[in-house]
Design a protein around this motif. Structure first.
Motif, PDB file in Angstrom:
ATOM      1  N   UNK A 104      -3.766  -5.043   3.936  1.00 53.34           N
ATOM      2  CA  UNK A 104      -4.743  -5.775   3.141  1.00 53.34           C
ATOM      3  C   UNK A 104      -4.155  -5.983   1.747  1.00 53.34           C
ATOM      4  N   UNK A 105      -4.261  -7.187   1.214  1.00 49.94           N
ATOM      5  CA  UNK A 105      -3.653  -7.523  -0.075  1.00 49.94           C
ATOM      6  C   UNK A 105      -4.436  -6.877  -1.231  1.00 49.94           C
ATOM      7  N   UNK A 106      -3.784  -6.694  -2.388  1.00 51.19           N
ATOM      8  CA  UNK A 106      -4.451  -6.010  -3.510  1.00 51.19           C
ATOM      9  C   UNK A 106      -5.797  -6.613  -3.913  1.00 51.19           C
ATOM     10  N   UNK A 107      -5.861  -7.941  -4.048  1.00 51.93           N
ATOM     11  CA  UNK A 107      -7.128  -8.563  -4.473  1.00 51.93           C
ATOM     12  C   UNK A 107      -8.197  -8.418  -3.401  1.00 51.93           C
ATOM     13  N   UNK A 219       3.363  -4.150  -4.731  1.00 49.26           N
ATOM     14  CA  UNK A 219       4.696  -4.193  -5.336  1.00 49.26           C
ATOM     15  C   UNK A 219       5.766  -3.612  -4.406  1.00 49.26           C
ATOM     16  N   UNK A 220       5.502  -2.464  -3.827  1.00 45.52           N
ATOM     17  CA  UNK A 220       6.508  -1.854  -2.954  1.00 45.52           C
ATOM     18  C   UNK A 220       6.715  -2.664  -1.679  1.00 45.52           C
ATOM     19  N   UNK A 222       6.452  -5.894  -1.533  1.00 45.64           N
ATOM     20  CA  UNK A 222       7.244  -7.041  -1.971  1.00 45.64           C
ATOM     21  C   UNK A 222       8.716  -6.668  -2.042  1.00 45.64           C
ATOM     22  N   UNK A 223       9.006  -5.470  -2.553  1.00 46.70           N
ATOM     23  CA  UNK A 223      10.397  -5.026  -2.636  1.00 46.70           C
ATOM     24  C   UNK A 223      11.009  -4.883  -1.250  1.00 46.70           C
ATOM     25  N   UNK A 224      10.221  -4.358  -0.290  1.00 43.65           N
ATOM     26  CA  UNK A 224      10.713  -4.220   1.083  1.00 43.65           C
ATOM     27  C   UNK A 224      10.997  -5.587   1.686  1.00 43.65           C
ATOM     28  N   UNK A 225      10.107  -6.551   1.436  1.00 44.26           N
ATOM     29  CA  UNK A 225      10.291  -7.915   1.955  1.00 44.26           C
ATOM     30  C   UNK A 225      11.553  -8.552   1.389  1.00 44.26           C
ATOM     31  N   UNK A 226      11.796  -8.321   0.097  1.00 48.53           N
ATOM     32  CA  UNK A 226      12.996  -8.869  -0.538  1.00 48.53           C
ATOM     33  C   UNK A 226      14.260  -8.268   0.047  1.00 48.53           C
ATOM     34  N   UNK A 227      14.221  -6.961   0.343  1.00 48.60           N
ATOM     35  CA  UNK A 227      15.388  -6.306   0.928  1.00 48.60           C
ATOM     36  C   UNK A 227      15.675  -6.830   2.323  1.00 48.60           C
TER      37      UNK A 227
END
Length: 230
Positions: A104-107, A219-220, A222-227
């Motif tokens: 579930x997204x933050x918002x 945030x974390x 997003x970092x995993x997705x970028x990796x």
């Protein structure tokens, strides 16, 4: 004398106008919205709706007025968007397994948490009115889109037609009538809680549409997705 719901609508108009003119809605209407944003919306909306309907039932259980309690329970049966939107899920090739695999997204998390807070901490009146902006913004916005006319992708058209339908509008009116009944019987203190609950949900509605365009993630995550993308 102005109805309580009309007062709420008037007070929150600046926020609602931003909702009506936000990029997601304009892109949905003219067909420029990315399909990824649309799929993202449906994934998150599924999670939202599960909580939304759960709240209807939890609030109904605590209502002393049996007719009002019946109405909230009955609305879940009449307007189960997860079930009624199943053809759009099929068209998007969106499965429950995929939905469950996405956090579930933050918002969305904040919006859902606030509605539970309004019910559990501020009372059944505030809990009930926290549900209203979802019904009402959709009804007003999509009925206006239908009146003005639009040209968009077939799957977006299906979504607009569902949200602008007379049945959905009638459910919204039932929620408005219920809110006015609760407000008429409420103390000034409770009415103020209702005002704030309506305001918060209205502002979360705006943030929710923005979230879908931005594909908001923790945030974390997003970092995993970028990796993974590297």
């Amino acid at each position: 004398m102005m109805k309580f719901t009309d007062q709420l609508r008037q007070e929150n108009d600046p926020v609602w106008q931003q909702i009506f003119n936000c990029p997601f809605i304009s892109g949905l209407t003219d067909g420029t919205l990315s399909m990824d944003a649309f799929r993202y919306y449906f994934i998150q909306d599924n999670k939202y709706c599960v909580a939304f309907y759960d709240l209807h039932q939890k609030i109904a259980k605590k209502m002393a007025n049996k007719e009002q309690a019946y109405l909230l329970n009955h609305l879940v049966d009449l307007c189960n968007e997860i079930t009624e939107r199943s053809p759009i899920y099929d068209e998007l090739k969106l499965t429950q397994a995929e939905i469950d695999s996405v956090p579930v997204a933050p918002t969305a998390y904040a919006y859902i948490t606030n509605m539970y807070y309004q019910f559990e901490e501020e009372g059944i009146e505030a809990g009930t009115v926290s549900l209203v902006p979802c019904y009402w913004t959709y009804t007003e916005m999509f009925q206006n889109i239908r009146k003005k006319g639009y040209s968009t992708k077939p799957v977006y058209k299906d979504f607009i037609e569902f949200c602008s339908g007379d049945e959905f509008g009638s459910l919204n009116q039932k929620m408005l009538d219920l809110t006015d009944e609760l407000a008429d019987a409420a103390t000034p203190e409770v009415r103020e809680k209702m005002r704030l609950a309506f305001q918060y949900s209205s502002e979360y509605e705006l943030q929710y549409w923005k979230m879908c365009v931005e594909h908001e993630q923790w945030i974390l995550d997003q970092k995993k997705s970028n990796l993974l993308a590297q």
